[in-house]
Each structure stands twice: as structure tokens, then as C-alpha cells.
Design a protein around this motif. Sequence first.
Motif, PDB file in Angstrom:
ATOM      1  N   ARG A 338       0.834  -1.198   0.000  1.00 49.23           N
ATOM      2  CA  ARG A 338       0.000   0.000   0.000  1.00 49.23           C
ATOM      3  C   ARG A 338       0.874   1.256   0.000  1.00 49.23           C
ATOM      4  O   ARG A 338       1.906   1.310   0.667  1.00 49.23           O
ATOM      5  CB  ARG A 338      -0.905   0.023   1.233  1.00 49.23           C
ATOM      6  N   VAL A 339       0.444   2.247  -0.731  1.00 42.74           N
ATOM      7  CA  VAL A 339       1.148   3.526  -0.757  1.00 42.74           C
ATOM      8  C   VAL A 339       0.685   4.359   0.440  1.00 42.74           C
ATOM      9  O   VAL A 339      -0.515   4.594   0.613  1.00 42.74           O
ATOM     10  CB  VAL A 339       0.872   4.288  -2.066  1.00 42.74           C
ATOM     11  N   LEU A 340       1.630   4.786   1.261  1.00 48.18           N
ATOM     12  CA  LEU A 340       1.334   5.621   2.432  1.00 48.18           C
ATOM     13  C   LEU A 340       1.907   7.010   2.154  1.00 48.18           C
ATOM     14  O   LEU A 340       2.965   7.388   2.655  1.00 48.18           O
ATOM     15  CB  LEU A 340       1.920   4.993   3.693  1.00 48.18           C
ATOM     16  N   SER A 341       1.197   7.746   1.333  1.00 52.01           N
ATOM     17  CA  SER A 341       1.744   8.979   0.775  1.00 52.01           C
ATOM     18  C   SER A 341       1.975  10.061   1.820  1.00 52.01           C
ATOM     19  O   SER A 341       2.929  10.837   1.718  1.00 52.01           O
ATOM     20  CB  SER A 341       0.813   9.506  -0.326  1.00 52.01           C
ATOM     21  N   ASN A 342       1.115  10.144   2.817  1.00 55.47           N
ATOM     22  CA  ASN A 342       1.296  11.194   3.827  1.00 55.47           C
ATOM     23  C   ASN A 342       2.494  10.907   4.716  1.00 55.47           C
ATOM     24  O   ASN A 342       3.268  11.820   5.055  1.00 55.47           O
ATOM     25  CB  ASN A 342       0.026  11.344   4.665  1.00 55.47           C
ATOM     26  N   SER A 343       2.654   9.655   5.087  1.00 53.63           N
ATOM     27  CA  SER A 343       3.834   9.280   5.866  1.00 53.63           C
ATOM     28  C   SER A 343       5.113   9.583   5.099  1.00 53.63           C
ATOM     29  O   SER A 343       6.078  10.134   5.646  1.00 53.63           O
ATOM     30  CB  SER A 343       3.762   7.788   6.220  1.00 53.63           C
ATOM     31  N   ASP A 344       5.117   9.246   3.815  1.00 53.62           N
ATOM     32  CA  ASP A 344       6.298   9.528   2.987  1.00 53.62           C
ATOM     33  C   ASP A 344       6.518  11.030   2.836  1.00 53.62           C
ATOM     34  O   ASP A 344       7.667  11.498   2.791  1.00 53.62           O
ATOM     35  CB  ASP A 344       6.138   8.885   1.611  1.00 53.62           C
ATOM     36  N   LYS A 345       5.429  11.788   2.783  1.00 54.85           N
ATOM     37  CA  LYS A 345       5.557  13.246   2.680  1.00 54.85           C
ATOM     38  C   LYS A 345       6.243  13.819   3.913  1.00 54.85           C
ATOM     39  O   LYS A 345       7.167  14.646   3.793  1.00 54.85           O
ATOM     40  CB  LYS A 345       4.178  13.888   2.504  1.00 54.85           C
ATOM     41  N   PHE A 346       5.823  13.374   5.101  1.00 57.82           N
ATOM     42  CA  PHE A 346       6.449  13.882   6.318  1.00 57.82           C
ATOM     43  C   PHE A 346       7.899  13.417   6.428  1.00 57.82           C
ATOM     44  O   PHE A 346       8.752  14.137   6.965  1.00 57.82           O
ATOM     45  CB  PHE A 346       5.642  13.476   7.547  1.00 57.82           C
ATOM     46  N   THR A 347       8.203  12.237   5.902  1.00 61.00           N
ATOM     47  CA  THR A 347       9.585  11.781   5.861  1.00 61.00           C
ATOM     48  C   THR A 347      10.463  12.767   5.104  1.00 61.00           C
ATOM     49  O   THR A 347      11.582  13.085   5.523  1.00 61.00           O
ATOM     50  CB  THR A 347       9.662  10.399   5.183  1.00 61.00           C
ATOM     51  N   ASP A 348       9.951  13.276   3.992  1.00 67.87           N
ATOM     52  CA  ASP A 348      10.734  14.167   3.129  1.00 67.87           C
ATOM     53  C   ASP A 348      10.649  15.645   3.514  1.00 67.87           C
ATOM     54  O   ASP A 348      11.567  16.415   3.192  1.00 67.87           O
ATOM     55  CB  ASP A 348      10.259  14.026   1.676  1.00 67.87           C
ATOM     56  N   CYS A 349       9.571  16.032   4.178  1.00 65.34           N
ATOM     57  CA  CYS A 349       9.272  17.463   4.267  1.00 65.34           C
ATOM     58  C   CYS A 349       9.248  18.049   5.675  1.00 65.34           C
ATOM     59  O   CYS A 349       9.230  19.277   5.831  1.00 65.34           O
ATOM     60  CB  CYS A 349       7.921  17.740   3.605  1.00 65.34           C
ATOM     61  N   LEU A 350       9.232  17.229   6.704  1.00 65.62           N
ATOM     62  CA  LEU A 350       9.137  17.736   8.070  1.00 65.62           C
ATOM     63  C   LEU A 350      10.516  18.126   8.589  1.00 65.62           C
ATOM     64  O   LEU A 350      11.491  17.397   8.417  1.00 65.62           O
ATOM     65  CB  LEU A 350       8.486  16.700   8.982  1.00 65.62           C
ATOM     66  N   LEU A 351      10.592  19.268   9.266  1.00 64.40           N
ATOM     67  CA  LEU A 351      11.851  19.751   9.833  1.00 64.40           C
ATOM     68  C   LEU A 351      11.612  20.228  11.262  1.00 64.40           C
ATOM     69  O   LEU A 351      10.708  21.028  11.526  1.00 64.40           O
ATOM     70  CB  LEU A 351      12.412  20.902   8.999  1.00 64.40           C
ATOM     71  N   ARG A 352      12.446  19.751  12.187  1.00 66.83           N
ATOM     72  CA  ARG A 352      12.342  20.131  13.593  1.00 66.83           C
ATOM     73  C   ARG A 352      13.347  21.233  13.914  1.00 66.83           C
ATOM     74  O   ARG A 352      14.529  21.135  13.575  1.00 66.83           O
ATOM     75  CB  ARG A 352      12.614  18.920  14.489  1.00 66.83           C
TER      76      ARG A 352
END
Length: 378
Positions: A338-352
Amino acid sequence: MIPFNKPFLTGKETHYIYDAVNSGKISGNGKYTQKCQKFFEETYGFKKSLLTTSCTDALEMAAMLANIEPGDEVIVPSFTFVSTAIAFVRQGAKVVFADSYENNPNIDADKIEALITAKTKAIVPVHYAGVACDMDKIMELAHKYNLLVIEDAAQAIDSYYTGKDGIKRALGSIGHLAAFSFHETKNIISGEGGMLTINDDRFVSRAEIVWEKGTNRAEFFRGEVNKYGWVDTGSSFLPSEIIAAFLWAQIENLALIQDKRKFLHDCYYQNIIANELVKLPLLPNYASNNGHMFYIEMPSIEHRNILIAKLKENGYNAVFHYISLHSSPYYYHKHDGRVLSNSDKFTDCLLRLPLFYELEEKDAINISKCVNAAFDVK
């Protein structure tokens, strides 16, 4: 360079450690262990609290208490730390990964029911950044399908969920079991350390046995039995009294620490300008903010890399995490595709961004200005 994190010491840690060592009881479950556990039970309404050597250990205890076995399925968000999943993988379970919300890294509660099968044993919501998952929906599903809920509250100390009934409940007090972390990156710390909370009477007495290497030694020390022995499975989950003494110094300053961390979080929120390239974190109306972290979301990994470099040039260290577990080298071949697009988005785009007690207001403002200036936002 301003670091991403800096552990805060209250000044009493070594005093209490000395007291613990001088007492002659340093192996665990002594005065400081009991003081810490009593505080969490009385302050947050946990039925039973047990300190552990890490949050990972607390999750492993939860997996044992839930009798997770080979062939069982456990629903876990993909956007989380590996400990959330590995505790159940070690018991032989199949981890079924769930996607995040589009605008929130937490597990999308509306997508859980489609993942439930006859083999599902538990749901493990992770309260990312100390922000509550939608626990009403999750607990309703658990009741409907007779499942256990194990809250991964590693980042969620002193954070709350307000249910549809209007009652505010501490995170970690809602599911059947919950796990917390006191790692040095958390709000209150003991270097390494964690806690299991038990909210279901079915697990209270057994939890203490699993905690004490499968023995009823805790009952023996309380004088409830005249000898102790091996009565169940378990492991060495109990931390030393030295760790508990360190944690007690932090607990005494919890309100002070929380006030400062939430102040810094608000400072970022008020000074960073949201735009098409920078999204600010969403706080659902049922959740509270415990000041654990401040993150922003970029439109792409390229934009994130640009901002990391800009911040570093100005002396600020920002970090990202996690790599979606469904795409990890260890588990991707076991994932159902299954494609988990939102999880992958946060993997690439979230910054702390840096957030720790000793960070000064002017630093948070300057970091905010640097974020705004990176893409010429006025």
C-alpha cells in the motif's frame, strides 16, 4: 552553533543520586522509584505506573502483557520511531502500517478500520510531538472489534486529550496500556529511561511480575508473600534507583520546564510566517500542546535541504526524522505494498527546529527570522 537539543539539569540530580547511593538501595524499586511512580499516578490518573529502563522496554512489556504471538497483527503508524514497531515484531507479530493524516503526522484514525482483520490484536497510536491522536475514534474501534490500545506516548508527558464528552484526560491514561520516554531529548529526562502505564485492571498485577523478570519479588518485598519465585515470562525492565533519583529532580521542576518549553513553542508559532513553502503545525481542537517540539513542513526534500543549510550557516542546527518504517530496509519486503503517501511526505518534508529549556527567546526569534528569510518571506 545552537544545538537542536541540550539536556536541562535542575541542579538536584546529583544530590538525589548521592542520597540514593548512600541509602544502600540502588538496584531499583526503592524510595525514588516509588516517589516517581506515585507522582505520575496521582497527577495524571494512571491506574498503575512502572518505571522502565527505556520507552522501548515499556513497549516490549506492553507487547508481552497483550500476549502478542506469531500470526497476530498490530496496527502501527509508519511515521514513527522503530521502537513502536519492533516491540511487536519481536513477539512474532505482523506489523500493519497505517498512514498519517495529510495535515498531521499522527495516525489517520479514519483509515484504521479498513486495516482490521480477524488477526488484529492491537492498535498502537503514537502521539507525535505530544499532540493527541483522535482517541475517541480509536477507542470506539477497539471496543467494536475487541482490540487492545497501546498508546506510544514517548513524546507526550503532560499532554491531554479532550473527548467528545468534554472530559480532559492525560495522554497515556486512555488506552489499556501506554509507554513514555525520559530520553535526554524529552521534556523531562533521566538520560535513558521510560515508563509503562497500566489503565486496565486485567494487566495490573501481571505487569509487576513481567517488570521483575517474571517473578513475584515485588509482592515479596511488600510482605504479601513469604517467598518469591519464577511465575511468568518477563525480563529485566526495572531501572536502577540512580535513574529514578535523577528523574525525581526533573519531576520536581516539571511545571517550570513545561512553562518554558511551551513559551518557546508559542514564540516560534507567532514569529514564523506561514506561506506556500512553510506550513506550521496543526493542533486539533481536542489536543493540548506540551511544548515537546516545534516542527515545520516544507513542500519538498529539496526545499528542506535548502533551509537546513541556511540555518546551519547562521549557527542553528535543525534536524529531521523519521524515515517511514514501511519503506525501511528491514521491513519493506514484508509490507503489503500500500502507498502511504502522507507518511512519505512527512519523511521528506518535516523539519524540527531547536527547542530546549535553555534556548533563549531571542534565539527562537532569530531562528524564526532565518526561516522567513530563507525564501524571501517578508
